[in-house]
Design a protein around this motif. Sequence first.
Motif, PDB file in Angstrom:
ATOM      1  N   PHE A  53       1.279  15.981  -4.250  1.00  0.00           N
ATOM      2  CA  PHE A  53       1.753  14.690  -3.770  1.00  0.00           C
ATOM      3  C   PHE A  53       0.586  13.866  -3.245  1.00  0.00           C
ATOM      4  N   LEU A  54      -0.263  14.496  -2.429  1.00  0.00           N
ATOM      5  CA  LEU A  54      -1.422  13.778  -1.899  1.00  0.00           C
ATOM      6  C   LEU A  54      -2.417  13.407  -2.995  1.00  0.00           C
ATOM      7  N   ALA A  62      -5.774   4.329  -1.324  1.00  0.00           N
ATOM      8  CA  ALA A  62      -7.149   3.972  -0.954  1.00  0.00           C
ATOM      9  C   ALA A  62      -7.624   2.747  -1.729  1.00  0.00           C
ATOM     10  N   ALA A  63      -7.260   2.644  -3.003  1.00  0.00           N
ATOM     11  CA  ALA A  63      -7.650   1.473  -3.791  1.00  0.00           C
ATOM     12  C   ALA A  63      -7.005   0.211  -3.230  1.00  0.00           C
ATOM     13  N   LEU A  66      -8.808  -0.741  -0.019  1.00  0.00           N
ATOM     14  CA  LEU A  66     -10.116  -1.302  -0.344  1.00  0.00           C
ATOM     15  C   LEU A  66      -9.968  -2.730  -0.855  1.00  0.00           C
ATOM     16  N   ARG A  67      -8.978  -2.983  -1.704  1.00  0.00           N
ATOM     17  CA  ARG A  67      -8.758  -4.323  -2.231  1.00  0.00           C
ATOM     18  C   ARG A  67      -8.400  -5.288  -1.103  1.00  0.00           C
ATOM     19  N   ARG A  68      -7.517  -4.850  -0.185  1.00  0.00           N
ATOM     20  CA  ARG A  68      -7.144  -5.684   0.951  1.00  0.00           C
ATOM     21  C   ARG A  68      -8.349  -5.979   1.833  1.00  0.00           C
ATOM     22  N   TRP A  69      -9.204  -4.972   2.066  1.00  0.00           N
ATOM     23  CA  TRP A  69     -10.393  -5.161   2.901  1.00  0.00           C
ATOM     24  C   TRP A  69     -11.345  -6.168   2.256  1.00  0.00           C
TER      25      TRP A  69
END
Length: 105
Positions: A53-54, A62-63, A66-69
């Motif tokens: 699941f993880l 995480a992608a 990162l895109r939001r950041w």
Amino acid sequence: MKQIRIVLWLALIAAFAAFIAMNAETARVNFWPYGAGYLHFDWPVGFVALVFFLAGFVPPWAAGRLRRWRLKRRIATLESSLVTQAGTYPPTDAASDAAQPDIHS
């Protein structure tokens, strides 16, 4: 909206904990051909489910983070450049006429 998200996460965690409790037996997991056989582990089924699941959840999460950041950083850069550019231009005629009092009356 945040409360709904918390309730959904708690429900998912409770369902997963129940799944682990009901499936405590070990299972052989074959990962990769290794020499004459496979590289395998004997893990509890719940742990195997958690690992996979993880493995499927963390990379897209995480992608997205990162895109939001990156977008927040880009917006901050553009906003700061607008602030610095706004201070360099002289006031327009309409703004300067409004600033001067009318002395002819």
